[in-house]
Design a protein around this motif. Structure first.
Motif, PDB file in Angstrom:
ATOM      1  N   ALA A   1      -0.533  -8.460 -11.627  1.00 17.31           N
ATOM      2  CA  ALA A   1      -1.689  -7.588 -11.862  1.00 17.31           C
ATOM      3  C   ALA A   1      -1.248  -6.203 -12.310  1.00 17.31           C
ATOM      4  N   ILE A   2      -0.188  -5.681 -11.693  1.00 16.69           N
ATOM      5  CA  ILE A   2       0.315  -4.353 -12.071  1.00 16.69           C
ATOM      6  C   ILE A   2       0.835  -4.367 -13.507  1.00 16.69           C
TER       7      ILE A   2
ATOM      8  N   GLY B   1      -2.634  -5.483  -7.127  1.00 15.51           N
ATOM      9  CA  GLY B   1      -2.591  -4.401  -8.095  1.00 15.51           C
ATOM     10  C   GLY B   1      -3.522  -3.250  -7.822  1.00 15.51           C
ATOM     11  N   GLU B   2      -4.122  -3.200  -6.632  1.00 15.80           N
ATOM     12  CA  GLU B   2      -5.130  -2.173  -6.356  1.00 15.80           C
ATOM     13  C   GLU B   2      -4.971  -1.622  -4.940  1.00 15.80           C
TER      14      GLU B   2
ATOM     15  N   PRO C   1       6.349  -0.129 -14.271  1.00 18.23           N
ATOM     16  CA  PRO C   1       6.960  -1.458 -14.346  1.00 18.23           C
ATOM     17  C   PRO C   1       7.110  -2.093 -12.959  1.00 18.23           C
ATOM     18  N   ALA C   2       6.714  -3.342 -12.852  1.00 21.64           N
ATOM     19  CA  ALA C   2       6.838  -4.080 -11.588  1.00 21.64           C
ATOM     20  C   ALA C   2       7.686  -5.326 -11.808  1.00 21.64           C
ATOM     21  N   PHE C   3       8.535  -5.623 -10.839  1.00 20.26           N
ATOM     22  CA  PHE C   3       9.445  -6.756 -10.943  1.00 20.26           C
ATOM     23  C   PHE C   3       9.465  -7.537  -9.635  1.00 20.26           C
ATOM     24  N   PHE C   4       9.893  -8.797  -9.739  1.00 20.62           N
ATOM     25  CA  PHE C   4      10.240  -9.553  -8.544  1.00 20.62           C
ATOM     26  C   PHE C   4      11.674  -9.169  -8.169  1.00 20.62           C
TER      27      PHE C   4
ATOM     28  N   ALA D   1       0.818  -1.209   0.000  1.00 16.13           N
ATOM     29  CA  ALA D   1       0.000   0.000   0.000  1.00 16.13           C
ATOM     30  C   ALA D   1       0.853   1.262   0.000  1.00 16.13           C
ATOM     31  N   MET D   2       1.771   1.372   0.961  1.00 13.93           N
ATOM     32  CA  MET D   2       2.580   2.585   1.063  1.00 13.93           C
ATOM     33  C   MET D   2       3.589   2.688  -0.076  1.00 13.93           C
ATOM     34  N   GLY D   3       4.202   1.574  -0.435  1.00 10.67           N
ATOM     35  CA  GLY D   3       5.136   1.598  -1.549  1.00 10.67           C
ATOM     36  C   GLY D   3       4.455   2.008  -2.844  1.00 10.67           C
ATOM     37  N   SER D   4       3.215   1.555  -3.025  1.00 11.39           N
ATOM     38  CA  SER D   4       2.459   1.927  -4.220  1.00 11.39           C
ATOM     39  C   SER D   4       2.136   3.413  -4.215  1.00 11.39           C
TER      40      SER D   4
END
Length: 313
Positions: free
Chosen positions: A38-39, A138-139, A58-61, A10-13
């Motif tokens: 999802a992102i 993703g939300e 962009p989202a990564f592991f 949540a906060m990182g997003s």
């Protein structure tokens, strides 16, 4: 600035979104597969003060950083406390000699972990009063206002700290350079130490806990335990001011209707908590200084018992 958000809950997003919208090159790093996927598929979906927003970020592991070709100027850490060491180990490939790392985790003692991977002159410690909620993969839901207070760990790192403050301000995140960020970190730890574990065990929101007849005694005792330990580390907390600040959160027309993050982790999402890095950290430090911390000790043990009962992961 090229920024990696390590821990895109949540906060990182929130930080990722606001920094991205301000024109920075942002990547999100998280281990939750459904969230990352999802992102990348549909964008980061955000309810932003009542307005629905979708942003392609962009989202990564973290493990994918082994082959990442980009250069990262700043990493902002938003993992859960117990995941910090593992996250830093995973993203070592993007931690160059020039990469600045801003730690904004809840709790105490994280600088000791960060120093294992990052030179002291590149470490920034901070405290944020922004809020956010995770709706699902993703939300997220973002509401209210806040600020970010930060300071360099090493005296020579002030210039870098001021640069990060500038970038945060340009993104509307209200960055503030602090001359004593450890006081603010301990003060926030007191707030978390009085509300997170209690609301989790009682399965209550902040206002409901605040309305009980025993709340005043509980919060004063916990804050006094924090203050006694903090004093041994050269931090003199204003206990009465912190008590009044905690009580100000009880308003049901404000954050009082909110469940603290620990409640969301354990009761809502069946995840292990950060209790060992909040009340548990005070117990550990108290033992080191021969200071009794019975309320923090009991609360830590009750939360761990709840984790076992719910088989949290």
């Amino acid at each position: 600035m090229r920024i990696a958000i390590a821990g895109a809950g949540a906060m990182g997003s929130r930080f990722g979104l606001m920094l991205h919208k301000a024109g920075n090159e942002v990547i999100l790093l998280d281990k939750w597969a459904d969230h990352v996927n999802a992102i990348n598929k549909s964008g980061l979906r955000v309810n932003y003060n009542g307005e629905d927003v979708v942003e392609k970020i962009p989202a990564f592991f973290p493990s994918e950083m082994e082959g990442y070709k980009g250069v990262i100027d700043t990493v902002i850490l938003f993992t859960k406390a117990m995941q910090l060491d593992d996250m830093l180990q995973s993203i070592k490939p993007i931690l160059s000699k020039d990469t600045k790392v801003l730690c904004l985790l809840n709790g105490l003692g994280h600088e000791d972990t960060v120093e294992k991977y990052v030179d002291k002159e590149n470490i920034l410690l901070g405290n944020t009063m922004w809020t956010a909620g995770l709706i699902g993969p993703g939300e997220v839901k973002l509401f209210g206002n806040g600020e970010v207070e930060l300071q360099n760990v090493y005296p020579g790192g002030k210039e870098a700290a001021l640069e990060v403050v500038k970038v945060l301000n340009e993104a509307g995140l209200n960055g503030i350079y602090s001359e004593n960020v450890m006081y603010s970190i301990w003060r926030k730890a007191c707030v978390n130490g009085t509300l997170n574990g209690t609301c989790t065990i009682l399965d209550a929101n902040i206002a409901s806990f605040g309305a009980t007849s025993v709340t005043d005694k509980i919060i004063r005792t916990i804050i006094n335990e924090f203050a006694a330990v903090a004093a041994k580390e050269g931090i003199n907390l204003d206990s009465e001011e912190i008590v009044n600040h905690v009580k100000s959160t009880f308003n049901p027309n404000g954050v009082g209707k909110h469940h603290p993050s620990m409640h969301q982790d354990l009761i809502k999402n069946n995840r292990l908590t950060e209790i060992d890095y909040i009340n548990g950290a005070v117990c550990k430090k108290g033992a080191k200084y021969n200071i009794q911390t019975p309320y923090c000790q009991l609360l830590t043990e009750l939360v761990h018992a709840k984790e076992e009962i719910l088989i949290a992961q």
